[in-house]
Write a protein that holds these residues in place. Structure first.
Motif, short mmCIF file in Angstrom:
data_model
loop_
_atom_site.label_atom_id
_atom_site.label_comp_id
_atom_site.label_asym_id
_atom_site.label_seq_id
_atom_site.Cartn_x
_atom_site.Cartn_y
_atom_site.Cartn_z
N MET A 119 1.21 -1.67 -0.09
CA MET A 119 -0.17 0.50 0.15
C MET A 119 1.28 1.33 0.04
O MET A 119 1.83 1.09 0.68
CB MET A 119 -0.80 -0.31 1.20
N PRO A 120 0.73 2.23 -1.26
CA PRO A 120 1.56 3.11 -1.13
C PRO A 120 1.35 3.99 0.57
O PRO A 120 0.42 3.87 1.27
CB PRO A 120 0.78 4.00 -2.25
N PRO A 121 2.21 4.78 0.79
CA PRO A 121 1.96 5.57 1.41
C PRO A 121 1.23 6.96 1.84
O PRO A 121 0.91 6.57 0.81
CB PRO A 121 3.38 6.01 2.45
N ALA A 122 0.54 7.30 3.46
CA ALA A 122 -0.27 8.55 3.06
C ALA A 122 -0.43 9.78 1.83
O ALA A 122 1.26 10.79 2.18
CB ALA A 122 -0.95 7.97 4.41
N PRO A 123 -0.71 10.44 1.38
CA PRO A 123 -0.62 11.99 1.43
C PRO A 123 0.01 12.63 2.38
O PRO A 123 0.25 12.64 3.76
CB PRO A 123 -1.39 12.16 0.79
N LYS A 124 0.99 13.91 2.48
CA LYS A 124 1.51 14.27 2.92
C LYS A 124 1.16 15.60 3.01
O LYS A 124 0.48 16.60 1.93
CB LYS A 124 3.20 14.89 2.31
N LEU A 125 0.27 15.97 4.00
CA LEU A 125 -0.22 17.24 4.48
C LEU A 125 1.17 19.13 4.34
O LEU A 125 1.83 18.79 4.78
CB LEU A 125 -0.89 17.49 5.85
N PHE A 126 1.15 19.64 3.81
CA PHE A 126 1.60 20.79 2.83
C PHE A 126 1.64 22.29 2.90
O PHE A 126 2.31 22.73 3.25
CB PHE A 126 2.58 20.43 1.68
N ARG A 127 -0.46 22.67 3.21
CA ARG A 127 -0.49 23.53 3.81
C ARG A 127 -2.02 23.62 3.73
O ARG A 127 -3.17 22.26 3.72
CB ARG A 127 -0.69 24.39 2.15
N ILE A 128 -2.41 24.46 4.86
CA ILE A 128 -3.08 25.50 5.85
C ILE A 128 -3.51 26.06 5.44
O ILE A 128 -2.65 27.31 5.73
CB ILE A 128 -3.74 24.37 7.20
N ILE A 129 -4.92 26.51 5.13
CA ILE A 129 -5.39 27.50 4.46
C ILE A 129 -6.19 28.71 5.61
O ILE A 129 -6.74 27.83 5.75
CB ILE A 129 -5.94 28.09 2.91
N LEU A 130 -5.71 29.82 5.72
CA LEU A 130 -7.12 31.02 7.52
C LEU A 130 -7.14 31.75 6.11
O LEU A 130 -7.04 32.77 5.52
CB LEU A 130 -6.52 30.73 8.08
N GLN A 131 -8.69 31.94 5.63
CA GLN A 131 -9.27 33.12 5.07
C GLN A 131 -9.48 34.11 6.15
O GLN A 131 -9.94 34.15 7.45
CB GLN A 131 -10.53 32.79 4.88
N VAL A 132 -9.02 35.38 5.53
CA VAL A 132 -8.55 37.18 6.12
C VAL A 132 -9.54 37.79 5.77
O VAL A 132 -9.41 37.33 4.02
CB VAL A 132 -7.15 37.12 7.15
N PRO A 133 -10.17 38.86 5.94
CA PRO A 133 -10.31 39.37 5.41
C PRO A 133 -9.56 40.95 5.06
O PRO A 133 -9.61 42.13 3.86
CB PRO A 133 -11.19 40.62 6.46
N GLY A 174 -14.01 38.80 -3.15
CA GLY A 174 -15.30 39.37 -3.48
C GLY A 174 -15.80 38.71 -2.11
O GLY A 174 -17.11 39.14 -2.77
N GLU A 175 -15.17 38.38 -1.52
CA GLU A 175 -16.22 36.72 -0.76
C GLU A 175 -16.11 37.36 0.37
O GLU A 175 -14.39 38.25 1.03
CB GLU A 175 -14.82 35.33 -0.72
N THR A 176 -16.16 36.65 1.39
CA THR A 176 -16.21 37.03 2.83
C THR A 176 -14.99 36.23 3.73
O THR A 176 -15.90 34.54 3.55
CB THR A 176 -18.00 37.12 3.60
N SER A 177 -14.41 36.65 4.56
CA SER A 177 -13.43 35.04 4.93
C SER A 177 -14.49 34.60 6.21
O SER A 177 -15.68 34.98 6.61
CB SER A 177 -12.33 35.51 5.77
N ARG A 178 -14.43 32.65 6.27
CA ARG A 178 -15.06 32.42 7.25
C ARG A 178 -13.91 31.19 7.59
O ARG A 178 -12.54 31.04 7.35
CB ARG A 178 -15.30 31.22 6.58
N PRO A 179 -14.56 31.05 9.25
CA PRO A 179 -13.48 31.20 9.72
C PRO A 179 -13.12 29.02 9.64
O PRO A 179 -13.92 28.46 9.22
CB PRO A 179 -13.17 30.81 11.53
N LEU A 180 -12.48 28.33 10.22
CA LEU A 180 -11.91 26.86 9.68
C LEU A 180 -12.85 26.10 10.91
O LEU A 180 -13.55 26.57 12.11
CB LEU A 180 -10.71 26.37 10.27
N PRO A 181 -14.29 25.45 10.95
CA PRO A 181 -14.06 24.54 12.35
C PRO A 181 -13.85 23.86 13.18
O PRO A 181 -14.60 23.96 14.94
CB PRO A 181 -15.52 23.90 11.03
N ASP A 182 -12.27 24.32 13.29
CA ASP A 182 -12.27 22.71 14.48
C ASP A 182 -10.84 23.65 14.63
O ASP A 182 -10.37 24.57 13.52
CB ASP A 182 -12.41 21.46 14.03
N ASN A 183 -9.97 23.47 15.69
CA ASN A 183 -8.61 24.30 16.45
C ASN A 183 -7.52 23.37 15.09
O ASN A 183 -7.74 22.42 14.91
CB ASN A 183 -8.54 23.82 17.57
N ILE A 184 -6.80 24.56 15.01
CA ILE A 184 -5.03 23.80 14.62
C ILE A 184 -4.45 24.19 15.40
O ILE A 184 -4.45 24.51 16.40
CB ILE A 184 -5.05 25.25 13.52
#
Length: 134
Positions: free
Chosen positions: A1-15, A59-69
């Motif tokens: 089985m191949p290794p799991a993908p690597k997480l490389f970026r998390i985006i936080l939306q800001v105004p 033209g978008e409104t920023s939205r917070p992530l639903p859980d903790n980082i």
């Protein structure tokens, strides 16, 4: 089985990218780098990039992530002091203890929680106490 993908970026939306750059630069102790022509600011957090993205440019409104980082740090008290100065310590309750206080949580992590100006929830954990399920 191949290794799991690597997480490389998390985006936080800001105004407001300038305000977010200043806030996160102070909180994380790293100014990061502006990405030209992209309404983005990147901060390297180990192998994962924390990307601050100004969605108002589209033209978008920023939205917070639903859980903790969760951030693992070697200097928990220093980060806590910066969070206190920025007045972003969480006032919530986590298993009967103040989220904004440095506390050893029931799962063994020594941590505290903050809420950024855009309602994103963050947790800072002493890297010597990380619970990884093992």
């Amino acid at each position: 089985m191949p290794p799991a993908p690597k997480l490389f970026r998390i985006i936080l939306q800001v105004p407001d990218l300038d305000q977010a750059e200043q806030f996160y630069g102070e909180l994380l102790g790293d100014k990061g780098r502006r990405i030209p022509r992209a309404s983005r600011h990147y901060i390297d957090c180990g192998p994962v990039i924390l990307a601050l993205v100004d969605v108002s440019a589209e033209g978008e409104t920023s939205r917070p992530l639903p859980d903790n980082i969760y951030f693992a740090v070697s200097n928990l008290e220093e980060v806590h002091a910066r969070a206190k100065t920025l007045n972003c310590l969480s006032s919530a309750d986590v298993h009967g203890a103040s989220a904004g206080d440095i506390v050893v949580r029931p799962w063994g992590e020594r941590s505290f929680y903050v809420i950024d100006p855009w309602d994103n929830k963050l947790c800072f954990v002493d890297e010597t106490t990380l619970f990884t399920g093992n």
